[in-house]
Design an enzyme around this catalytic site. Structure first.
Site, PDB file in Angstrom:
ATOM      1  N   ARG A   1      63.959  40.178 -76.373  1.00  0.00           N
ATOM      2  CA  ARG A   1      63.117  39.388 -77.269  1.00  0.00           C
ATOM      3  C   ARG A   1      62.937  40.118 -78.596  1.00  0.00           C
ATOM      4  NH1 ARG A   1      58.070  38.460 -73.298  1.00  0.00           N
ATOM      5  NH2 ARG A   1      58.936  40.374 -72.422  1.00  0.00           N
TER       6      ARG A   1
ATOM      7  N   LYS B   1      56.975  43.927 -76.644  1.00  0.00           N
ATOM      8  CA  LYS B   1      56.447  44.753 -75.553  1.00  0.00           C
ATOM      9  C   LYS B   1      55.632  45.927 -76.087  1.00  0.00           C
ATOM     10  CE  LYS B   1      56.623  44.172 -71.842  1.00  0.00           C
ATOM     11  NZ  LYS B   1      55.733  43.267 -71.036  1.00  0.00           N
TER      12      LYS B   1
ATOM     13  N   TYR C   1      52.161  42.861 -77.317  1.00  0.00           N
ATOM     14  CA  TYR C   1      51.537  43.044 -76.005  1.00  0.00           C
ATOM     15  C   TYR C   1      51.291  44.533 -75.793  1.00  0.00           C
ATOM     16  CZ  TYR C   1      52.761  38.269 -74.610  1.00  0.00           C
ATOM     17  OH  TYR C   1      52.855  36.911 -74.523  1.00  0.00           O
TER      18      TYR C   1
ATOM     19  N   HIS D   1      48.849  45.711 -72.683  1.00  0.00           N
ATOM     20  CA  HIS D   1      48.563  45.909 -71.243  1.00  0.00           C
ATOM     21  C   HIS D   1      48.097  47.337 -70.972  1.00  0.00           C
ATOM     22  CE1 HIS D   1      50.409  42.031 -70.447  1.00  0.00           C
ATOM     23  NE2 HIS D   1      51.519  42.423 -71.043  1.00  0.00           N
TER      24      HIS D   1
ATOM     25  N   GLU E   1      47.673  39.875 -75.410  1.00  0.00           N
ATOM     26  CA  GLU E   1      47.193  39.326 -74.140  1.00  0.00           C
ATOM     27  C   GLU E   1      45.685  39.205 -74.026  1.00  0.00           C
ATOM     28  OE1 GLU E   1      48.613  42.318 -74.429  1.00  0.00           O
ATOM     29  OE2 GLU E   1      47.463  43.812 -73.317  1.00  0.00           O
TER      30      GLU E   1
ATOM     31  N   ASP F   1      52.140  43.772 -64.834  1.00  0.00           N
ATOM     32  CA  ASP F   1      51.883  44.361 -66.157  1.00  0.00           C
ATOM     33  C   ASP F   1      50.423  44.790 -66.300  1.00  0.00           C
ATOM     34  OD1 ASP F   1      50.921  41.822 -66.292  1.00  0.00           O
ATOM     35  OD2 ASP F   1      52.062  41.233 -68.068  1.00  0.00           O
TER      36      ASP F   1
HETATM   37  N1  LIG Z   1      55.468  40.357 -65.315  1.00  0.00           N
HETATM   38  C1  LIG Z   1      55.615  39.641 -66.424  1.00  0.00           C
HETATM   39  O1  LIG Z   1      56.671  39.628 -67.042  1.00  0.00           O
HETATM   40  C2  LIG Z   1      54.505  38.801 -66.912  1.00  0.00           C
HETATM   41  C3  LIG Z   1      53.244  38.985 -66.409  1.00  0.00           C
HETATM   42  N2  LIG Z   1      52.212  38.178 -66.773  1.00  0.00           N
HETATM   43  C4  LIG Z   1      50.918  38.483 -66.130  1.00  0.00           C
HETATM   44  O2  LIG Z   1      50.584  37.542 -65.134  1.00  0.00           O
HETATM   45  C5  LIG Z   1      49.164  37.633 -64.901  1.00  0.00           C
HETATM   46  C6  LIG Z   1      48.558  36.228 -64.825  1.00  0.00           C
HETATM   47  O3  LIG Z   1      48.553  35.642 -66.123  1.00  0.00           O
HETATM   48  P1  LIG Z   1      48.016  34.163 -66.392  1.00  0.00           P
HETATM   49  O4  LIG Z   1      48.424  33.241 -65.321  1.00  0.00           O
HETATM   50  O5  LIG Z   1      48.355  33.842 -67.802  1.00  0.00           O
HETATM   51  O6  LIG Z   1      46.429  34.391 -66.310  1.00  0.00           O
HETATM   52  P2  LIG Z   1      45.339  33.239 -66.168  1.00  0.00           P
HETATM   53  O7  LIG Z   1      44.073  33.810 -66.719  1.00  0.00           O
HETATM   54  O8  LIG Z   1      45.840  31.939 -66.708  1.00  0.00           O
HETATM   55  O9  LIG Z   1      45.197  33.049 -64.588  1.00  0.00           O
HETATM   56  C7  LIG Z   1      44.712  34.047 -63.746  1.00  0.00           C
HETATM   57  C8  LIG Z   1      44.061  33.380 -62.558  1.00  0.00           C
HETATM   58  O10 LIG Z   1      43.713  34.407 -61.617  1.00  0.00           O
HETATM   59  C9  LIG Z   1      42.554  33.957 -60.966  1.00  0.00           C
HETATM   60  N3  LIG Z   1      41.938  35.046 -60.232  1.00  0.00           N
HETATM   61  C10 LIG Z   1      41.225  36.110 -60.689  1.00  0.00           C
HETATM   62  N4  LIG Z   1      40.808  36.857 -59.658  1.00  0.00           N
HETATM   63  C11 LIG Z   1      41.287  36.266 -58.511  1.00  0.00           C
HETATM   64  C12 LIG Z   1      41.194  36.543 -57.124  1.00  0.00           C
HETATM   65  N5  LIG Z   1      40.488  37.599 -56.680  1.00  0.00           N
HETATM   66  N6  LIG Z   1      41.819  35.705 -56.251  1.00  0.00           N
HETATM   67  C13 LIG Z   1      42.511  34.648 -56.687  1.00  0.00           C
HETATM   68  N7  LIG Z   1      42.612  34.306 -57.982  1.00  0.00           N
HETATM   69  C14 LIG Z   1      42.008  35.116 -58.882  1.00  0.00           C
HETATM   70  C15 LIG Z   1      41.704  33.393 -62.108  1.00  0.00           C
HETATM   71  O11 LIG Z   1      40.671  32.554 -61.617  1.00  0.00           O
HETATM   72  C16 LIG Z   1      42.769  32.626 -62.895  1.00  0.00           C
HETATM   73  O12 LIG Z   1      42.876  31.274 -62.492  1.00  0.00           O
HETATM   74  C17 LIG Z   1      48.631  38.515 -66.039  1.00  0.00           C
HETATM   75  O13 LIG Z   1      48.453  39.842 -65.574  1.00  0.00           O
HETATM   76  C18 LIG Z   1      49.729  38.459 -67.067  1.00  0.00           C
HETATM   77  O14 LIG Z   1      49.714  39.557 -67.950  1.00  0.00           O
HETATM   78  C19 LIG Z   1      52.377  37.153 -67.652  1.00  0.00           C
HETATM   79  C20 LIG Z   1      53.606  36.935 -68.223  1.00  0.00           C
HETATM   80  C21 LIG Z   1      54.754  37.771 -67.942  1.00  0.00           C
HETATM   81  C1  LIG Z   2      53.241  39.169 -70.976  1.00  0.00           C
HETATM   82  C2  LIG Z   2      54.317  40.142 -70.750  1.00  0.00           C
HETATM   83  O1  LIG Z   2      54.094  41.191 -70.199  1.00  0.00           O
HETATM   84  C3  LIG Z   2      55.644  39.847 -71.200  1.00  0.00           C
HETATM   85  O2  LIG Z   2      55.867  38.757 -71.732  1.00  0.00           O
HETATM   86  O3  LIG Z   2      56.544  40.694 -71.038  1.00  0.00           O
HETATM   87 MG   LIG Z   3      53.240  49.323 -69.494  1.00  0.00          MG
END
Ligand SMILES: NC(=O)C1=CN([C@@H]2O[C@H](COP(=O)(O)OP(=O)(O)OC[C@H]3O[C@@H](n4cnc5c(N)ncnc54)[C@H](O)[C@@H]3O)[C@@H](O)[C@H]2O)C=CC1
Ligand SMILES: CC(=O)C(=O)O
Ligand SMILES: [Mg+2]
Length: 371
Positions: free
Chosen positions: A15, A75, A94, A96, A118, A270
């Site tokens: 990206r 990133k 980002y 994190h 974020e 992340d």
């Molecule tokens: N690995 C990657 O490449 C990427 C990672 N992410 C990560 O994914 C994660 C989720 O992001 P989003 O969906 O955008 O967040 P979001 O805020 O839209 O959704 C998170 C959900 O988790 C729920 N939640 C919180 N504590 C909970 C628990 N104990 N049990 C069940 N549900 C619970 C909340 O109520 C909420 O609905 C973040 O850490 C984000 O940074 C996002 C994009 C890319």
């Molecule tokens: C949100 C994040 O960690 C990514 O887009 O790589």
């Molecule tokens: Mg890191």
């Protein structure tokens, strides 16, 4: 303002912080943009396109970090990039930070103004600069999971949708936010049985209205998670407590009692991950196995579909980039409480409460840095 866009250097990260249309927008506002040679070349964004949009092309990241007043990235800065940040320079990307003490220490030391995509909030609620990448990662989570359920990838050899006469698999999604909802859309498409858990009962109500008895919704607590995970073939972790380290909802003991050859995809990695057994992996080596369960924990999943992701990300980031360039960081942050929520580290202070708490820093409010 002089804005700089270095080429991303994280593993398999293709990206780029600004697209040519975004460069055009900044230039139209009277700003200058330097883009590193070949920053977008891997996704079909050539130096010529950047030149046509009004950028200048610069050979090295070193020159960009040395000269730019604002660095726009995707990133979190890698150690070699942190070392090039300067006092008073704006870093817009980002970050994190909660699970990353080394990066936090480096940003504090730099004296830079570090704004994390974020944690920027939106007038309609939610996290609008995280949302597009969560859409991408949520959708990808099911295809990554399906692929790793194949024998050759270490999985149990299961086709999620089954076939006539053979039962479908069971997908469990923990967290029904943007990642969870997008994973759910794809999960339903596979034909698998689908269970989704969240602590937010209103969110579960909304999903129930859309999907009816095609899915099961469960209020998230330790008991419900354990029961769901033990019968799952694929578990997606998509929980978030904004800015904070992710809660470890799936314990090592639960993992050890899961089906052998099941797959977990920890999208929340992340922020440190929501499986006790997770650690970050890369696209080059995306999985590892614990107690017979395949773990996919890639911290930059959208990097794999970098062209789609770059445009989706820029749609969400360009508005604040223009505001920061037009007004300077102090006025831009003073004028917009949502952008202010993105300030994580500023001139040697940690300005995001959850990061300060998780990593043991004194918290200094963003407001107090604007005077
Ligand atoms: N690995 C990657 O490449 C990427 C990672 N992410 C990560 O994914 C994660 C989720 O992001 P989003 O969906 O955008 O967040 P979001 O805020 O839209 O959704 C998170 C959900 O988790 C729920 N939640 C919180 N504590 C909970 C628990 N104990 N049990 C069940 N549900 C619970 C909340 O109520 C909420 O609905 C973040 O850490 C984000 O940074 C996002 C994009 C890319
Ligand atoms: C949100 C994040 O960690 C990514 O887009 O790589
Ligand atoms: Mg890191």
């Amino acid at each position: 303002m002089l804005v700089g866009v270095p080429k991303e250097i994280k593993n398999h990260e293709y990206r780029v912080g600004l697209t040519p249309p975004s460069v055009h927008e900044l230039v139209a506002h009277g700003h200058k943009v330097m883009v590193q040679h070949n920053a977008g070349a891997d996704i079909g964004l050539s130096d010529d396109q950047y030149l046509a949009a009004g950028a200048t092309i610069v050979e090295t990241a070193k020159e960009i970090f040395a000269r730019a007043e604002m660095i726009v990235k995707v990133k979190e800065p890698q150690p070699v990039e942190c070392a090039m940040l300067r006092e008073g320079q704006i870093l817009y990307t980002y970050l994190h930070l909660a699970p990353d003490p080394e990066q936090t220490a480096a940003l504090v030391k730099s004296g830079a103004i570090c704004i994390a995509y974020e944690t920027i909030t939106g007038p309609g609620g939610g996290l609008p600069l995280l949302a597009p990448m969560s859409e991408v990662a949520g959708r990808m989570a099911i295809q990554a999971g399906a692929s790793h359920l194949e024998k050759s990838k270490g999985g149990m050899g299961l086709l999620l949708g089954g076939v006539p006469g053979v039962a479908a698999g069971h997908i469990v999604i923990i967290g029904a936010g943007v990642v969870g909802t997008n994973a759910l859309q794809m999960a339903v498409g596979t034909g698998a049985r689908v269970t989704v858990l969240d602590k937010n009962i209103d969110r579960l109500r909304q999903l129930d209205l859309v999907y009816g008895n095609r899915i099961s919704t469960l209020f998230s607590n330790a008991h419900a998670i354990e029961e769901a995970v033990l019968s799952a073939d694929l578990v997606i972790g998509g929980v978030l407590v904004p800015g904070a380290a992710a809660p470890k909802l799936v314990t090592r003991s639960m993992i050890s009692r899961m089906k052998k050859g099941a797959v977990v995809v920890d999208v929340a990695i992340d922020q440190g991950g929501c499986f006790e057994t997770s650690h970050p992996t890369t696209h080059a080596e995306p999985t590892f196995v614990v107690d017979g369960v395949v773990h996919y924990c890639v911290a930059n999943m959208p990097g794999a579909v970098a062209r789609t992701s770059t445009f989706a990300l820029n749609n969400a980031t360009i508005g604040h980039a223009v505001a920061l360039a037009d007004k300077g960081w102090r006025k831009a942050l003073a004028d917009d409480a949502h952008l202010r929520n993105g300030l994580n580290v500023c001139q040697g202070k940690v300005t995001y409460a959850a990061v300060a708490k998780d990593l043991g820093y004194d918290y200094v409010s963003a407001e107090s840095m604007l005077g």
